[in-house]
Design an enzyme around this catalytic site. Structure first.
Site, PDB file in Angstrom:
ATOM      1  N   GLU A 198      32.073  49.927  26.818  1.00  0.00           N
ATOM      2  CA  GLU A 198      31.106  49.126  26.804  1.00  0.00           C
ATOM      3  C   GLU A 198      30.480  48.860  28.414  1.00  0.00           C
ATOM      4  O   GLU A 198      31.614  48.903  29.363  1.00  0.00           O
ATOM      5  CB  GLU A 198      31.523  47.856  26.356  1.00  0.00           C
TER       6      GLU A 198
ATOM      7  N   SER B 255      42.523  42.346  42.285  1.00  0.00           N
ATOM      8  CA  SER B 255      42.848  41.275  41.097  1.00  0.00           C
ATOM      9  C   SER B 255      44.172  40.477  41.585  1.00  0.00           C
ATOM     10  O   SER B 255      45.312  41.269  41.320  1.00  0.00           O
ATOM     11  CB  SER B 255      42.760  42.143  39.946  1.00  0.00           C
ATOM     12  N   LEU B 256      44.184  39.719  42.199  1.00  0.00           N
ATOM     13  CA  LEU B 256      45.481  38.973  42.719  1.00  0.00           C
ATOM     14  C   LEU B 256      46.142  38.143  41.710  1.00  0.00           C
ATOM     15  O   LEU B 256      47.120  38.511  41.358  1.00  0.00           O
ATOM     16  CB  LEU B 256      45.115  38.353  44.010  1.00  0.00           C
ATOM     17  N   HIS B 257      45.396  37.165  41.517  1.00  0.00           N
ATOM     18  CA  HIS B 257      45.917  36.475  40.184  1.00  0.00           C
ATOM     19  C   HIS B 257      47.102  35.314  40.678  1.00  0.00           C
ATOM     20  O   HIS B 257      47.495  34.277  39.885  1.00  0.00           O
ATOM     21  CB  HIS B 257      46.082  36.962  39.138  1.00  0.00           C
TER      22      HIS B 257
ATOM     23  N   CYS C 151      33.950  37.906  30.463  1.00  0.00           N
ATOM     24  CA  CYS C 151      35.145  38.329  30.719  1.00  0.00           C
ATOM     25  C   CYS C 151      36.376  38.555  29.664  1.00  0.00           C
ATOM     26  O   CYS C 151      36.554  37.564  29.132  1.00  0.00           O
ATOM     27  CB  CYS C 151      35.908  37.409  31.901  1.00  0.00           C
TER      28      CYS C 151
ATOM     29  N   CYS D 215      48.384  44.341  31.978  1.00  0.00           N
ATOM     30  CA  CYS D 215      48.425  42.823  32.769  1.00  0.00           C
ATOM     31  C   CYS D 215      48.475  41.886  31.444  1.00  0.00           C
ATOM     32  O   CYS D 215      47.930  42.206  30.573  1.00  0.00           O
ATOM     33  CB  CYS D 215      47.347  42.663  33.656  1.00  0.00           C
TER      34      CYS D 215
ATOM     35  N   CYS E 105      43.983  51.000  29.165  1.00  0.00           N
ATOM     36  CA  CYS E 105      44.431  50.693  30.462  1.00  0.00           C
ATOM     37  C   CYS E 105      45.780  50.864  30.312  1.00  0.00           C
ATOM     38  O   CYS E 105      46.418  50.300  29.417  1.00  0.00           O
ATOM     39  CB  CYS E 105      43.856  49.699  31.412  1.00  0.00           C
TER      40      CYS E 105
ATOM     41  N   ASN F  50      39.552  33.989  30.269  1.00  0.00           N
ATOM     42  CA  ASN F  50      38.755  34.155  28.727  1.00  0.00           C
ATOM     43  C   ASN F  50      39.901  34.497  27.827  1.00  0.00           C
ATOM     44  O   ASN F  50      40.462  35.510  27.834  1.00  0.00           O
ATOM     45  CB  ASN F  50      37.808  35.407  29.066  1.00  0.00           C
TER      46      ASN F  50
ATOM     47  N   CYS G 113      28.404  46.056  35.434  1.00  0.00           N
ATOM     48  CA  CYS G 113      29.879  46.163  35.105  1.00  0.00           C
ATOM     49  C   CYS G 113      30.315  47.668  34.419  1.00  0.00           C
ATOM     50  O   CYS G 113      29.640  47.810  33.025  1.00  0.00           O
ATOM     51  CB  CYS G 113      30.347  44.930  34.320  1.00  0.00           C
TER      52      CYS G 113
ATOM     53  N   GLY H 115      39.471  49.542  32.084  1.00  0.00           N
ATOM     54  CA  GLY H 115      40.405  50.216  32.852  1.00  0.00           C
ATOM     55  C   GLY H 115      40.607  50.072  34.232  1.00  0.00           C
ATOM     56  O   GLY H 115      39.930  49.149  34.665  1.00  0.00           O
ATOM     57  N   GLU H 116      41.387  50.760  34.919  1.00  0.00           N
ATOM     58  CA  GLU H 116      41.905  50.557  36.323  1.00  0.00           C
ATOM     59  C   GLU H 116      41.254  51.653  37.078  1.00  0.00           C
ATOM     60  O   GLU H 116      41.671  53.028  36.974  1.00  0.00           O
ATOM     61  CB  GLU H 116      43.582  50.593  36.374  1.00  0.00           C
TER      62      GLU H 116
ATOM     63  N   CYS I 190      45.157  40.307  29.774  1.00  0.00           N
ATOM     64  CA  CYS I 190      44.117  41.325  29.808  1.00  0.00           C
ATOM     65  C   CYS I 190      44.029  42.075  28.572  1.00  0.00           C
ATOM     66  O   CYS I 190      44.957  42.676  28.129  1.00  0.00           O
ATOM     67  CB  CYS I 190      44.040  42.357  30.719  1.00  0.00           C
TER      68      CYS I 190
ATOM     69  N   SER J  55      37.006  47.389  41.795  1.00  0.00           N
ATOM     70  CA  SER J  55      38.193  46.227  41.455  1.00  0.00           C
ATOM     71  C   SER J  55      39.283  47.003  41.254  1.00  0.00           C
ATOM     72  O   SER J  55      39.299  47.655  40.278  1.00  0.00           O
ATOM     73  CB  SER J  55      37.569  45.424  40.230  1.00  0.00           C
TER      74      SER J  55
HETATM   75  N1  SAH Z   1      41.450  47.252  36.331  1.00  0.00           N
HETATM   76  C1  SAH Z   1      40.725  46.739  37.528  1.00  0.00           C
HETATM   77  C2  SAH Z   1      39.056  46.268  37.017  1.00  0.00           C
HETATM   78  C3  SAH Z   1      38.850  46.101  35.458  1.00  0.00           C
HETATM   79  S1  SAH Z   1      39.331  44.250  35.174  1.00  0.00           S
HETATM   80  C4  SAH Z   1      41.296  45.367  38.039  1.00  0.00           C
HETATM   81  O1  SAH Z   1      42.492  44.814  37.160  1.00  0.00           O
HETATM   82  O2  SAH Z   1      40.740  44.723  38.718  1.00  0.00           O
HETATM   83  C5  SAH Z   1      37.994  43.207  35.872  1.00  0.00           C
HETATM   84  C6  SAH Z   1      38.595  41.818  36.292  1.00  0.00           C
HETATM   85  O3  SAH Z   1      38.814  40.947  35.066  1.00  0.00           O
HETATM   86  C7  SAH Z   1      39.823  41.845  36.864  1.00  0.00           C
HETATM   87  O4  SAH Z   1      39.966  40.903  37.943  1.00  0.00           O
HETATM   88  C8  SAH Z   1      40.602  41.256  35.849  1.00  0.00           C
HETATM   89  O5  SAH Z   1      42.033  40.766  36.283  1.00  0.00           O
HETATM   90  C9  SAH Z   1      39.645  40.572  35.093  1.00  0.00           C
HETATM   91  N2  SAH Z   1      40.447  40.014  33.704  1.00  0.00           N
HETATM   92  C10 SAH Z   1      40.957  40.787  32.740  1.00  0.00           C
HETATM   93  N3  SAH Z   1      41.363  39.857  31.564  1.00  0.00           N
HETATM   94  C11 SAH Z   1      40.799  39.002  31.755  1.00  0.00           C
HETATM   95  C12 SAH Z   1      40.699  37.670  31.107  1.00  0.00           C
HETATM   96  N4  SAH Z   1      41.221  37.578  29.900  1.00  0.00           N
HETATM   97  N5  SAH Z   1      40.137  36.528  31.471  1.00  0.00           N
HETATM   98  C13 SAH Z   1      39.473  36.464  32.822  1.00  0.00           C
HETATM   99  N6  SAH Z   1      39.570  37.533  33.561  1.00  0.00           N
HETATM  100  C14 SAH Z   1      40.117  38.870  32.897  1.00  0.00           C
HETATM  101 FE1  SF4 Z   2      44.391  47.277  33.505  1.00  0.00          FE
HETATM  102 FE2  SF4 Z   2      42.697  45.609  35.090  1.00  0.00          FE
HETATM  103 FE3  SF4 Z   2      43.120  44.899  32.569  1.00  0.00          FE
HETATM  104 FE4  SF4 Z   2      45.057  44.940  34.283  1.00  0.00          FE
HETATM  105  S1  SF4 Z   2      43.468  43.472  34.258  1.00  0.00           S
HETATM  106  S2  SF4 Z   2      45.321  45.785  32.311  1.00  0.00           S
HETATM  107  S3  SF4 Z   2      44.586  46.462  35.497  1.00  0.00           S
HETATM  108  S4  SF4 Z   2      41.803  46.577  33.194  1.00  0.00           S
END
Ligand code: SAH
Ligand code: SF4
Length: 394
Positions: A117, A247-249, A368, A143, A139, A325, A132, A193-194, A146, A225
């Site tokens: 998508e 993506s630090l978090h 997201c 995480c 992936c 989300n 986007c 995806g990453e 995610c 990202s």
């Molecule tokens: N893999 C890459 C890019 C795709 S994810 C990465 O991790 O950066 C894009 C962004 O969405 C990242 O910052 C990820 O941490 C965030 N993300 C993933 N799942 C999410 C969720 N459930 N709620 C909010 N942000 C989320």
């Molecule tokens: Fe992959 Fe990014 Fe999701 Fe982590 S946040 S599982 S790196 S898509």
């Protein structure tokens, strides 16, 4: 265009293209994801001049044209030759929808019947439209918060499938403040995806985004990202100049190990050092974007804000706060609006202005981590998820 068995040629190297002859080519090559060098090699291989590559790129990427017959500045003989040997094939559009807030979403079918998508998010009174883009089906990095991670890794997208997302959105008739403006003004590699785990194809597609004969976007308008694949961050600055988002978090390793398992391999210090090196090598990128998904009770307390400000102390950066989300069985919750604003205020007191990114396109599952896609893939494996966030790009 005829419908003979296609071959995705984005994996075709220039030398492969160069050795292709009309006789040897049983399948037509897809020109969409090819770099200028690859296209030049292709034209030389079929006895044509190199400059045809530029003409073809303009037809494909500026005009969104996939029909050689319509490419009127090519001779009839060349058009017919191209019909026989090549094709311009983007992903198929399975679903197209727009949200009340103007967000536009496409579900696209790629090579093996998988779906990805892509989402176009308007901002700034229609002056900016950020696409986007996905880089993989699924992936592998898993995480914990995610939904893409939860579905596991299926495969890398080819360069044609990645640039094909920009191609589809660019051909669309999205509402614009000025109709002369292109539909896509910014790209963020923040879909499924990453991107750094599909390095070559992502870099090839981003080259086409930047290239004048491609989409002509400035480097500050293309953002990659990553969750922190450190060696590839170093490589990226040697190969291409784009904006970087991390993506630090979490700002301590114990918590980040839990949220982003890749942290066990490349910890926070290692990652932030790589960001500093990236900025040194890429003077036009003055700062990196730090993405921080706020998860209720997990990383949204005052001590977390303090730790965050501390670890980012030496790094030129801006922080984006993204309320988590939710998705089924995630085990996490979204913080209240009040809590998110409190977190923002704590950061503000520590010297960081951090916008809270609100979910966009919720009514079409485009927010997201919510891009479930009501459409299932052909193999009926699992609903596909992707997530998007909007960046504060220029
Ligand atoms: N893999 C890459 C890019 C795709 S994810 C990465 O991790 O950066 C894009 C962004 O969405 C990242 O910052 C990820 O941490 C965030 N993300 C993933 N799942 C999410 C969720 N459930 N709620 C909010 N942000 C989320
Ligand atoms: Fe992959 Fe990014 Fe999701 Fe982590 S946040 S599982 S790196 S898509």
């Amino acid at each position: 265009m005829t419908t003979a068995a296609p071959r995705d040629a984005t994996s075709a190297t220039a030398s492969e293209a160069a050795t292709a002859t009309p006789e040897a080519t049983a399948e037509r090559v897809n020109l969409l994801g090819m770099s200028r060098a690859q296209l030049e090699a292709f034209f030389l291989s079929i006895g044509e001049k190199k400059f045809r590559a530029t003409q073809l790129m303009k037809w494909m990427h500026h005009e969104g044209c996939d029909d050689f017959a319509a490419m009127t500045n090519l001779s009839r003989a060349l058009r017919e030759k191209l019909e026989r040997l090549a094709e311009v094939r983007g992903p198929g559009v399975v679903y197209e929808g727009s949200s009340r807030d103007g967000t536009q979403k496409w579900v696209l079918e790629v090579e093996d019947g998988s779906y990805v998508e892509t989402v176009l998010i308007p901002a700034d009174n229609g002056k900016r439209r950020t696409l986007c883009v996905s880089s993989q089906v699924g992936c592998s990095l898993d995480c914990s918060f995610c939904s893409t991670g939860k579905q596991g890794f299926q495969r890398n997208l080819t360069a044609a499938e990645i640039i094909g997302q920009v191609w589809v959105a660019s051909r669309s008739d999205v509402p614009r403040a000025d109709s002369r403006q292109r539909p896509v003004t910014n790209v963020v590699m923040m879909g499924m995806g990453e991107p750094l785990m599909n390095y070559d194809n992502v870099v090839a597609a981003m080259q086409l985004m930047l290239e004048d004969n491609g989409y002509g976007l400035s480097k500050r308008r293309v953002t990659l990202s990553t969750s922190g694949v450190v060696p590839k961050i170093d490589k990226l600055s040697d190969d291409i100049d784009v904006s970087l988002a991390i993506s630090l978090h979490a700002a301590n390793d114990e918590l980040r190990n839990e949220l982003v398992p890749l942290n066990r391999k490349y910890n926070i210090r290692t990652l932030l050092d790589a960001c500093s090196r990236y900025l040194e090598k890429s003077p036009e990128n003055r700062q990196v974007t730090i993405e921080y998904t706020l998860i209720a009770g997990v990383n949204d307390q005052q001590e977390h804000a303090r730790e965050l400000a501390e670890v980012l102390h030496d790094l030129p950066c801006k922080i984006n706060l993204i309320p988590f989300n939710p998705f089924p069985n995630s085990g996490y919750e979204t913080p209240s609006r009040n809590q998110a604003v409190r977190f923002q205020r704590w950061l503000d007191e520590l010297g960081y202005t951090a916008p809270i990114r609100t979910a966009r396109g919720d009514d079409i599952d485009a927010a997201c981590g919510q891009l479930v896609g009501r459409v299932k893939d052909r193999t009926k494996r699992q609903a596909r998820y992707i997530q998007s966030v909007q960046l504060d790009a220029p």
